[in-house]
Write an enzyme that holds these catalytic residues in place. Structure first.
Site, mmCIF file in Angstrom:
data_model
loop_
_atom_site.group_PDB
_atom_site.id
_atom_site.type_symbol
_atom_site.label_atom_id
_atom_site.label_comp_id
_atom_site.label_asym_id
_atom_site.label_seq_id
_atom_site.Cartn_x
_atom_site.Cartn_y
_atom_site.Cartn_z
ATOM 1 N N CYS A 114 0.810 -1.230 0.000
ATOM 2 C CA CYS A 114 0.000 0.000 0.000
ATOM 3 C C CYS A 114 0.837 1.269 0.000
ATOM 4 O O CYS A 114 0.322 2.358 -0.243
ATOM 5 C CB CYS A 114 -0.955 -0.011 1.184
ATOM 6 S SG CYS A 114 -2.157 -1.332 1.014
ATOM 7 N N HIS A 254 -3.542 6.984 2.160
ATOM 8 C CA HIS A 254 -3.876 5.665 1.630
ATOM 9 C C HIS A 254 -5.226 5.253 2.213
ATOM 10 O O HIS A 254 -5.504 5.475 3.390
ATOM 11 C CB HIS A 254 -2.789 4.658 2.025
ATOM 12 C CG HIS A 254 -3.192 3.247 1.741
ATOM 13 N ND1 HIS A 254 -3.614 2.840 0.495
ATOM 14 C CD2 HIS A 254 -3.281 2.156 2.545
ATOM 15 C CE1 HIS A 254 -3.928 1.558 0.547
ATOM 16 N NE2 HIS A 254 -3.742 1.121 1.773
ATOM 17 N N ASN A 284 -10.083 -0.494 -0.743
ATOM 18 C CA ASN A 284 -8.628 -0.390 -0.731
ATOM 19 C C ASN A 284 -8.087 -0.939 -2.053
ATOM 20 O O ASN A 284 -8.135 -2.144 -2.288
ATOM 21 C CB ASN A 284 -8.072 -1.181 0.463
ATOM 22 C CG ASN A 284 -6.557 -1.098 0.570
ATOM 23 O OD1 ASN A 284 -5.884 -0.586 -0.324
ATOM 24 N ND2 ASN A 284 -6.016 -1.616 1.664
HETATM 25 N N1 ACO Z 1 -18.342 -8.936 8.853
HETATM 26 C C1 ACO Z 1 -18.768 -9.156 10.118
HETATM 27 N N2 ACO Z 1 -17.933 -9.446 11.120
HETATM 28 C C2 ACO Z 1 -16.610 -9.518 10.853
HETATM 29 C C3 ACO Z 1 -16.106 -9.319 9.559
HETATM 30 C C4 ACO Z 1 -17.029 -9.015 8.535
HETATM 31 N N3 ACO Z 1 -16.654 -8.800 7.260
HETATM 32 N N4 ACO Z 1 -14.772 -9.455 9.583
HETATM 33 C C5 ACO Z 1 -14.434 -9.741 10.841
HETATM 34 N N5 ACO Z 1 -15.547 -9.785 11.613
HETATM 35 C C6 ACO Z 1 -15.636 -10.042 13.054
HETATM 36 C C7 ACO Z 1 -14.451 -10.774 13.591
HETATM 37 O O1 ACO Z 1 -14.585 -12.179 13.425
HETATM 38 C C8 ACO Z 1 -14.469 -10.379 15.046
HETATM 39 O O2 ACO Z 1 -15.431 -11.170 15.722
HETATM 40 P P1 ACO Z 1 -15.125 -11.673 17.224
HETATM 41 O O3 ACO Z 1 -14.998 -10.405 18.043
HETATM 42 O O4 ACO Z 1 -16.331 -12.478 17.524
HETATM 43 O O5 ACO Z 1 -13.849 -12.440 17.136
HETATM 44 C C9 ACO Z 1 -15.002 -8.952 15.019
HETATM 45 O O6 ACO Z 1 -15.670 -8.800 13.740
HETATM 46 C C10 ACO Z 1 -13.923 -7.898 15.125
HETATM 47 O O7 ACO Z 1 -12.863 -8.261 14.237
HETATM 48 P P2 ACO Z 1 -11.551 -7.395 14.105
HETATM 49 O O8 ACO Z 1 -10.612 -8.054 13.136
HETATM 50 O O9 ACO Z 1 -11.053 -7.048 15.462
HETATM 51 O O10 ACO Z 1 -12.171 -6.091 13.433
HETATM 52 P P3 ACO Z 1 -11.503 -4.701 13.263
HETATM 53 O O11 ACO Z 1 -12.317 -3.676 13.945
HETATM 54 O O12 ACO Z 1 -10.029 -4.739 13.550
HETATM 55 O O13 ACO Z 1 -11.683 -4.443 11.691
HETATM 56 C C11 ACO Z 1 -10.291 -4.542 9.739
HETATM 57 C C12 ACO Z 1 -11.079 -5.338 10.762
HETATM 58 C C13 ACO Z 1 -11.278 -3.661 8.975
HETATM 59 C C14 ACO Z 1 -9.583 -5.480 8.779
HETATM 60 C C15 ACO Z 1 -9.247 -3.644 10.463
HETATM 61 O O14 ACO Z 1 -8.549 -4.435 11.393
HETATM 62 C C16 ACO Z 1 -8.268 -2.963 9.560
HETATM 63 O O15 ACO Z 1 -8.603 -2.055 8.830
HETATM 64 N N6 ACO Z 1 -6.962 -3.336 9.643
HETATM 65 C C17 ACO Z 1 -5.879 -2.599 8.987
HETATM 66 C C18 ACO Z 1 -5.908 -2.733 7.485
HETATM 67 C C19 ACO Z 1 -4.699 -2.052 6.890
HETATM 68 O O16 ACO Z 1 -4.411 -0.896 7.148
HETATM 69 N N7 ACO Z 1 -3.915 -2.780 6.085
HETATM 70 C C20 ACO Z 1 -2.701 -2.224 5.534
HETATM 71 C C21 ACO Z 1 -2.870 -1.863 4.109
HETATM 72 S S1 ACO Z 1 -3.373 -3.239 3.094
HETATM 73 C C22 ACO Z 1 -1.981 -3.705 2.129
HETATM 74 O O17 ACO Z 1 -0.890 -3.313 2.365
HETATM 75 C C23 ACO Z 1 -2.218 -4.669 0.995
#
Ligand code: ACO
Length: 344
Positions: A114, A254, A284
């Site tokens: 990214c 980003h 993204n």
């Molecule tokens: N729909 C419903 N529930 C979901 C989903 C979904 N699509 N995905 C995960 N959940 C659930 C999980 O299972 C979890 O349930 P649990 O509490 O029962 O275990 C709960 O939702 C919370 O999950 P988290 O992973 O903690 O959710 P979070 O708030 O962290 O959001 C996300 C997830 C959006 C992926 C976030 O962590 C994020 O944006 N991370 C950073 C992404 C990023 O910046 N990446 C770098 C760039 S990408 C690259 O370089 C290619």
């Protein structure tokens, strides 16, 4: 001093939209969760099996050439930032060079997930600043749908396909890329990677069974470091260039997660109306997000505007850049095809 200024932008978006409602039918998720956790409503997907990242990158380059009113043979260098090259080799840059007919160019691909566009921008700028080249094309392009596991709800809601490009040219009167701070930290590689297909894990039935040819992300872990990394580096670039929130016309972040972007803007002391945000429409798109923002906001941009570009991605890779915008976006003659697309 000779700086490298962005003098044109171009973009390509596939027509097909993958909405949150579509994803509700594919995995156990819902629109509300996706919107509140990420800010995404829909993404674009390149469906055609016979088209890869180079197709989108070439279309973005052609759009840019038309807007700038120059021909492909005037391009000296093509840098394609991508983690989804058409193939390991030849480089996507070679395929783009051939597709657009850039007969005088050399070039290469750059892999920084990214942060790829920021790394490409900084690298491309050096060729211009040194006096070696006059016109450097920096393209961010990713067909993320090719490496997304549409049975994994934690990642398939995040990504989309797109390409966008900028042209770098010499500028002698203070505009252009004025500063950049870039980092890598391989200690975090396992939290965001695609394990299969390379020399460590060449494709086998086992790598396919273990779904190793898809992107893997430990979302929560990456979120923590991304929030900190992007906010810290943006604050650092402002501080060392004596910029306050009032001096910054736009943050160009980003687009991985709206919550990461909001936290970065808060730390920089800038209000939400000065943040380029299109994650709701495209998700993204990895290396394409920042130039895609520049394309979408081009009509608003004026010569002398201070922009802070910031990214965090797999690797880990992260960075920020200070750009003084070099032209009035409202003066650009937009190609008719692009006008029809925007209206349609
Ligand atoms: N729909 C419903 N529930 C979901 C989903 C979904 N699509 N995905 C995960 N959940 C659930 C999980 O299972 C979890 O349930 P649990 O509490 O029962 O275990 C709960 O939702 C919370 O999950 P988290 O992973 O903690 O959710 P979070 O708030 O962290 O959001 C996300 C997830 C959006 C992926 C976030 O962590 C994020 O944006 N991370 C950073 C992404 C990023 O910046 N990446 C770098 C760039 S990408 C690259 O370089 C290619």
């Amino acid at each position: 001093m000779r700086h490298a200024a962005i003098t044109a932008v171009g973009h390509f978006l596939p027509d097909e939209r993958l909405t949150n409602a579509d994803l509700e039918r594919m995995v156990d998720t819902n629109d509300e969760w996706i919107r509140t956790r990420t800010g995404i409503r829909e993404r674009r997907i390149l469906r055609d099996d016979d088209k890869g990242t180079s197709y989108m990158a070439a279309r973005a380059a052609q759009d840019l050439l038309e807007r700038r009113g120059i021909t492909a043979d005037e391009i000296d260098v093509i840098i394609v930032a991508t983690v989804t090259p058409d193939m390991f080799f030849p480089a996507t840059a070679c395929l783009v060079q051939n597709a657009i007919g850039a007969s005088n160019a050399w070039g290469f691909d750059l892999s920084a997930a990214c942060s790829g566009f920021l790394f490409g921008l900084t690298t491309g700028a050096r060729f211009v600043e040194s006096g070696q080249h006059e016109k450097v094309l920096v393209i961010g392009a990713d067909k993320m749908s090719a490496i997304t596991d549409y049975t994994d709800r934690s990642t398939c809601i995040l990504f989309g396909d797109a390409a966008a490009a900028v042209l770098l040219e010499p500028e002698e009167s203070g505009c252009g890329l004025l500063d950049a701070a870039l980092h890598i930290d391989g200690d975090g590689w396992e939290a965001l990677c695609m394990r299969g297909g390379g020399s460590l894990n060449p494709p086998t039935y086992e790598t396919i069974d273990k779904r190793m040819h898809f992107l893997h992300q430990e979302g929560r872990a990456v979120f923590r470091v991304a929030v900190q990394g992007m906010a810290d580096i943006s604050a650092e670039i402002m501080e060392r260039n004596g910029l306050t929130g009032d001096d910054v016309r736009y943050l160009v972040p980003h687009q991985a997660n709206q919550r990461i972007i909001d936290a970065t803007a808060r730390r920089m002391g800038i209000s939400s109306d000065k943040v380029m945000l299109n994650i709701d429409r495209y998700g993204n798109t990895t290396a394409a997000t920042i130039p895609l923002c520049l394309h979408d906001w081009e009509p608003e941009l004026r010569r002398g505007d201070n922009l802070v570009l910031a990214a965090f991605g797999g690797g880990f890779t992260w960075g920020a850049a200070y750009v003084k915008w070099a032209y009035d976006g409202s003066d650009v003659a937009v190609p008719q095809e692009a006008v029809a697309e925007a209206e349609g």
